[in-house]
Design an enzyme around this catalytic site. Structure first.
Site, PDB file in Angstrom:
ATOM      1  N   HIS A 139       2.395  90.964  22.303  1.00 19.96           N
ATOM      2  CA  HIS A 139       2.322  89.940  21.264  1.00 19.96           C
ATOM      3  C   HIS A 139       1.014  89.151  21.398  1.00 19.96           C
ATOM      4  O   HIS A 139       0.277  88.974  20.426  1.00 19.96           O
ATOM      5  CB  HIS A 139       3.546  89.018  21.400  1.00 19.96           C
ATOM      6  CG  HIS A 139       3.603  87.894  20.426  1.00 19.96           C
ATOM      7  ND1 HIS A 139       4.517  87.849  19.394  1.00 19.96           N
ATOM      8  CD2 HIS A 139       2.867  86.756  20.315  1.00 19.96           C
ATOM      9  CE1 HIS A 139       4.328  86.735  18.701  1.00 19.96           C
ATOM     10  NE2 HIS A 139       3.342  86.047  19.246  1.00 19.96           N
ATOM     11  N   GLU A 140       0.716  88.705  22.613  1.00 19.00           N
ATOM     12  CA  GLU A 140      -0.493  87.899  22.817  1.00 19.00           C
ATOM     13  C   GLU A 140      -1.756  88.745  22.627  1.00 19.00           C
ATOM     14  O   GLU A 140      -2.744  88.261  22.072  1.00 19.00           O
ATOM     15  CB  GLU A 140      -0.472  87.235  24.197  1.00 19.00           C
ATOM     16  CG  GLU A 140       0.742  86.316  24.451  1.00 19.00           C
ATOM     17  CD  GLU A 140       0.972  85.250  23.385  1.00 19.00           C
ATOM     18  OE1 GLU A 140       0.015  84.900  22.658  1.00 19.00           O
ATOM     19  OE2 GLU A 140       2.114  84.773  23.245  1.00 19.00           O
ATOM     20  N   HIS A 143      -2.435  89.091  18.928  1.00 15.98           N
ATOM     21  CA  HIS A 143      -3.141  87.926  18.370  1.00 15.98           C
ATOM     22  C   HIS A 143      -4.644  88.079  18.605  1.00 15.98           C
ATOM     23  O   HIS A 143      -5.448  87.868  17.702  1.00 15.98           O
ATOM     24  CB  HIS A 143      -2.688  86.634  19.066  1.00 15.98           C
ATOM     25  CG  HIS A 143      -1.422  86.048  18.525  1.00 15.98           C
ATOM     26  ND1 HIS A 143      -1.162  85.922  17.178  1.00 15.98           N
ATOM     27  CD2 HIS A 143      -0.344  85.513  19.159  1.00 15.98           C
ATOM     28  CE1 HIS A 143       0.027  85.354  17.017  1.00 15.98           C
ATOM     29  NE2 HIS A 143       0.547  85.099  18.203  1.00 15.98           N
ATOM     30  N   HIS A 149       1.385  85.768  12.966  1.00 13.56           N
ATOM     31  CA  HIS A 149       2.825  86.029  12.980  1.00 13.56           C
ATOM     32  C   HIS A 149       3.271  86.645  11.662  1.00 13.56           C
ATOM     33  O   HIS A 149       2.794  86.271  10.601  1.00 13.56           O
ATOM     34  CB  HIS A 149       3.572  84.722  13.245  1.00 13.56           C
ATOM     35  CG  HIS A 149       3.297  84.188  14.612  1.00 13.56           C
ATOM     36  ND1 HIS A 149       3.096  82.867  14.870  1.00 13.56           N
ATOM     37  CD2 HIS A 149       3.154  84.839  15.789  1.00 13.56           C
ATOM     38  CE1 HIS A 149       2.851  82.719  16.166  1.00 13.56           C
ATOM     39  NE2 HIS A 149       2.876  83.898  16.740  1.00 13.56           N
ATOM     40  N   TYR A 196       9.183  85.942  14.533  1.00 17.02           N
ATOM     41  CA  TYR A 196      10.090  84.981  15.174  1.00 17.02           C
ATOM     42  C   TYR A 196      11.488  85.570  15.299  1.00 17.02           C
ATOM     43  O   TYR A 196      11.898  86.368  14.456  1.00 17.02           O
ATOM     44  CB  TYR A 196      10.258  83.748  14.280  1.00 17.02           C
ATOM     45  CG  TYR A 196       9.372  82.575  14.576  1.00 17.02           C
ATOM     46  CD1 TYR A 196       8.765  82.397  15.802  1.00 17.02           C
ATOM     47  CD2 TYR A 196       9.169  81.607  13.605  1.00 17.02           C
ATOM     48  CE1 TYR A 196       7.965  81.282  16.040  1.00 17.02           C
ATOM     49  CE2 TYR A 196       8.369  80.496  13.835  1.00 17.02           C
ATOM     50  CZ  TYR A 196       7.769  80.346  15.057  1.00 17.02           C
ATOM     51  OH  TYR A 196       6.993  79.270  15.287  1.00 17.02           O
TER      52      TYR A 196
HETATM   53 ZN   LIG Z   1       2.343  84.337  18.657  1.00 17.22          ZN
END
Ligand SMILES: [Zn+2]
Length: 395
Positions: A139-140, A143, A149, A196
């Site tokens: 996830h990081e 980015h 997101h 999320y």
């Molecule tokens: Zn994030």
């Protein structure tokens, strides 16, 4: 289910995002949307020069350095998370030599990253206590590659309902959407590693029209995440993630002939260990040493993992292949000469594997015996075999 080979173990099926938010709660730094480092010089969505450059060979090399305080297990976890990018996309995370722009992966105060390439050494925080999960690391890193997101997409209101009444005014900016997000012409993805989870404290984000659709996950990159990376970075990759407990795969067009000059991979990433691969059909052009067309299977997520089945071609169905963990990589390569119908295979893992064993070995036996039974008490000894096989399979 067993846990999916994380470094930090946990019994709950907690989605990546909730875990990130929980860990970052104690972080004093201001983070946008829970884990993005705000940038003064440009707005988060305006990312023109923030992509990593592509080399002439089509590979996008992203240099990185690791925190010297990481232990061997942390390094292994981070490199395993990176390996999936390399297997499925044209992004390669490479150890920094002298490159000016690079990722400095540190155990700082939480799980966070910048959005896109910032220039110079940019921190990706993967804290030792809490962020050492494949999905969080991915996830990081995503980015840092230039992804936001999923639920901040401009079209998100068609797919999710934000329950503003349950979100405190202080947290509301975290649910902002980006009107100009670059959606790459690809669909909204509820199972994105960038989505999320359904609950933070209260249900704050609900899929529409069907609220029961599962959102968020913790296994790692989804097929759509991979497609988005490949589209953004102009990669031509043929790769598929198979993340159900069991399923099947086949060469393109099977049982019709496959095409020339292809190179496809299937990453089988299940939640329980011991993936077992069973070939049901196999017909590949036969060449010396299988240097032409071949199938090759690895015990892990990358081509540098241990080889379970070396280059195989011809028409003999290979024996079953079993991985030591919850990851297996199947590679299918074809050259410019000769073609055949290809292959078809099924895979199972963990307990499901045992069920399948029962079905495969015992049901044909039952059918065979019932067709030969002429009286009610026939095959008593075979029935006791049946019982002991059942016990063996389940114990
Ligand atoms: Zn994030």
């Amino acid at each position: 289910y067993e846990s999916p080979s994380p470094i930090e173990t946990d019994s709950e099926d907690e989605v990546i995002f909730n875990r990130i938010l929980k860990v970052n709660k104690d972080c004093s730094r201001y983070l946008q949307e829970g884990d993005i480092v705000p940038q003064r010089s440009r707005s988060a969505i305006n990312c023109r020069n923030c992509y990593w450059p592509q080399s002439s060979d089509g590979i996008v090399r992203v240099p990185y350095v690791l925190d010297p305080t990481y232990e061997e297990s942390h390094i292994k976890g981070i490199q395993e998370a990176m390996a999936e990018f390399e297997t499925l996309t044209c992004i390669n995370f490479v150890k920094r030599q002298t490159e000016r722009d690079y990722l400095s992966i540190k155990s700082a105060d939480g799980c966070w990253s910048n959005y896109g390439k910032v220039g110079g050494g940019q921190t990706v925080s993967v804290m030792k206590g809490g962020c050492m999960w494949k999905g969080i690391i991915q996830h990081e890193l995503d980015h840092a590659l230039g992804f936001l997101h999923e639920h901040s997409r401009s079209d998100r209101d068609k797919y999710v309902k934000i329950m503003w009444e349950y979100i405190s005014p202080a947290d509301r900016p975290d649910f902002k959407k980006f009107e100009n997000s670059n959606n790459l012409g690809l669909p909204y993805d509820y199972s994105s590693v960038m989505h999320y989870g359904p609950t933070v404290n209260h249900t704050t984000i609900v899929p529409i029209p069907d609220g029961a659709v599962h959102i968020g996950q913790r296994q790692g990159l989804s097929n759509m995440d991979v497609a988005k990376i490949n589209k953004l970075y102009n990669c031509s990759r043929c790769s598929t993630i198979l993340d159900a407990a069991f399923g099947s795969l086949k060469s393109a067009n099977h049982p019709r002939n496959y095409s020339h000059n292809t190179n496809c991979v299937w990453l089988i990433r299940t939640r329980s260990r011991k993936i077992s691969l069973h070939f049901r059909a196999f017909e590949l052009q036969k060449t010396r040493g299988c240097q032409g067309d071949y199938v090759k299977v690895y015990d892990g997520s990358s081509k540098s993992s241990t080889v379970l089945m070396d280059k195989t071609c011809g028409s003999k169905i290979p024996t079953d292949v079993v991985a030591s963990s919850n990851l297996m990589l199947v590679e299918f390569v074809t050259d410019g000469a000769g073609t055949a119908s290809g292959f078809q295979a099924t895979f199972t893992s963990g307990r499901i594997g045992h069920f399948f064993k029962v079905r495969e070995t015992l049901i044909p036996f039952k059918i065979a015996s019932s067709s030969t039974v002429t009286n009610g008490c026939a095959n008593a000894s075979e029935d006791s075999n049946f019982q002991s096989t059942l016990e063996q399979t389940f114990l």
